[in-house]
Design a protein around this motif. Sequence first.
Motif, PDB file in Angstrom:
ATOM      1  N   ALA A 156      24.951   8.163 -80.477  1.00  0.00           N
ATOM      2  CA  ALA A 156      25.901   8.314 -81.581  1.00  0.00           C
ATOM      3  C   ALA A 156      25.827   9.713 -82.186  1.00  0.00           C
ATOM      4  O   ALA A 156      26.857  10.312 -82.512  1.00  0.00           O
ATOM      5  N   ARG A 157      24.633  10.229 -82.327  1.00  0.00           N
ATOM      6  CA  ARG A 157      24.480  11.597 -82.856  1.00  0.00           C
ATOM      7  C   ARG A 157      25.138  12.609 -81.931  1.00  0.00           C
ATOM      8  O   ARG A 157      25.806  13.540 -82.386  1.00  0.00           O
ATOM      9  N   VAL A 158      24.920  12.441 -80.628  1.00  0.00           N
ATOM     10  CA  VAL A 158      25.514  13.361 -79.657  1.00  0.00           C
ATOM     11  C   VAL A 158      27.035  13.308 -79.744  1.00  0.00           C
ATOM     12  O   VAL A 158      27.704  14.349 -79.769  1.00  0.00           O
ATOM     13  N   ALA A 159      27.595  12.107 -79.809  1.00  0.00           N
ATOM     14  CA  ALA A 159      29.055  11.968 -79.903  1.00  0.00           C
ATOM     15  C   ALA A 159      29.578  12.629 -81.170  1.00  0.00           C
ATOM     16  O   ALA A 159      30.613  13.319 -81.144  1.00  0.00           O
ATOM     17  N   THR A 160      28.878  12.454 -82.262  1.00  0.00           N
ATOM     18  CA  THR A 160      29.294  13.060 -83.529  1.00  0.00           C
ATOM     19  C   THR A 160      29.255  14.580 -83.450  1.00  0.00           C
ATOM     20  O   THR A 160      30.220  15.259 -83.825  1.00  0.00           O
ATOM     21  N   VAL A 161      28.167  15.119 -82.955  1.00  0.00           N
ATOM     22  CA  VAL A 161      28.017  16.572 -82.870  1.00  0.00           C
ATOM     23  C   VAL A 161      29.054  17.167 -81.919  1.00  0.00           C
ATOM     24  O   VAL A 161      29.692  18.178 -82.231  1.00  0.00           O
ATOM     25  N   VAL A 162      29.237  16.548 -80.754  1.00  0.00           N
ATOM     26  CA  VAL A 162      30.227  17.050 -79.800  1.00  0.00           C
ATOM     27  C   VAL A 162      31.620  17.009 -80.416  1.00  0.00           C
ATOM     28  O   VAL A 162      32.396  17.966 -80.294  1.00  0.00           O
ATOM     29  N   GLY A 163      31.955  15.911 -81.072  1.00  0.00           N
ATOM     30  CA  GLY A 163      33.258  15.804 -81.715  1.00  0.00           C
ATOM     31  C   GLY A 163      33.480  16.891 -82.747  1.00  0.00           C
ATOM     32  O   GLY A 163      34.545  17.518 -82.802  1.00  0.00           O
ATOM     33  N   ILE A 164      32.473  17.140 -83.570  1.00  0.00           N
ATOM     34  CA  ILE A 164      32.577  18.183 -84.605  1.00  0.00           C
ATOM     35  C   ILE A 164      32.707  19.566 -83.971  1.00  0.00           C
ATOM     36  O   ILE A 164      33.527  20.380 -84.396  1.00  0.00           O
ATOM     37  N   LEU A 165      31.894  19.821 -82.941  1.00  0.00           N
ATOM     38  CA  LEU A 165      31.945  21.134 -82.291  1.00  0.00           C
ATOM     39  C   LEU A 165      33.295  21.388 -81.620  1.00  0.00           C
ATOM     40  O   LEU A 165      33.853  22.486 -81.735  1.00  0.00           O
ATOM     41  N   VAL A 166      33.814  20.404 -80.916  1.00  0.00           N
ATOM     42  CA  VAL A 166      35.110  20.567 -80.250  1.00  0.00           C
ATOM     43  C   VAL A 166      36.206  20.760 -81.290  1.00  0.00           C
ATOM     44  O   VAL A 166      37.069  21.633 -81.146  1.00  0.00           O
ATOM     45  N   PHE A 167      36.186  19.964 -82.334  1.00  0.00           N
ATOM     46  CA  PHE A 167      37.195  20.086 -83.383  1.00  0.00           C
ATOM     47  C   PHE A 167      37.117  21.462 -84.044  1.00  0.00           C
ATOM     48  O   PHE A 167      38.136  22.141 -84.247  1.00  0.00           O
ATOM     49  N   GLY A 168      35.912  21.885 -84.386  1.00  0.00           N
ATOM     50  CA  GLY A 168      35.727  23.197 -85.008  1.00  0.00           C
ATOM     51  C   GLY A 168      36.168  24.335 -84.100  1.00  0.00           C
ATOM     52  O   GLY A 168      36.835  25.281 -84.542  1.00  0.00           O
ATOM     53  N   ALA A 169      35.792  24.249 -82.827  1.00  0.00           N
ATOM     54  CA  ALA A 169      36.177  25.290 -81.877  1.00  0.00           C
ATOM     55  C   ALA A 169      37.690  25.342 -81.715  1.00  0.00           C
ATOM     56  O   ALA A 169      38.276  26.427 -81.613  1.00  0.00           O
ATOM     57  N   ALA A 170      38.336  24.189 -81.703  1.00  0.00           N
ATOM     58  CA  ALA A 170      39.798  24.146 -81.569  1.00  0.00           C
ATOM     59  C   ALA A 170      40.462  24.744 -82.812  1.00  0.00           C
ATOM     60  O   ALA A 170      41.442  25.487 -82.697  1.00  0.00           O
ATOM     61  N   LEU A 171      39.932  24.431 -83.973  1.00  0.00           N
ATOM     62  CA  LEU A 171      40.504  24.981 -85.206  1.00  0.00           C
ATOM     63  C   LEU A 171      40.321  26.495 -85.301  1.00  0.00           C
ATOM     64  O   LEU A 171      41.180  27.200 -85.832  1.00  0.00           O
TER      65      LEU A 171
END
Length: 112
Positions: free
Chosen positions: A35-50
Amino acid sequence: MVKVHDFHQQIADLEIEINQLSDAAEQCRKSMIVARVATVVGILVFGAALLGLFRSDPIVLVISIAATLAGLGYYGSSRGSLEQITGKIRTYEARRAEMIDGMDPQTVQDHQ
């Protein structure tokens, strides 16, 4: 009067239950890592896209948000389960200790 054999069987049953709960607790810990990995990956991808670090389309943003939210929810659920399981383990261990103390075990002395 309760037979000693009954105490032994009850203690053995508690130990089996404790072992099963320990395995379930370990599974919860592993789930929390996922769950932590999914959260971190989601945040990183979202941040990188923004930030425009890569060209993204709306589906990438939706997936990254979903991964973040799912990770947070799964982490919370796993953590709650882990807390319940560890509470049961403590209860069963205390009951087992009481039963062992109630048997009034006596030490065997070595005769030479």
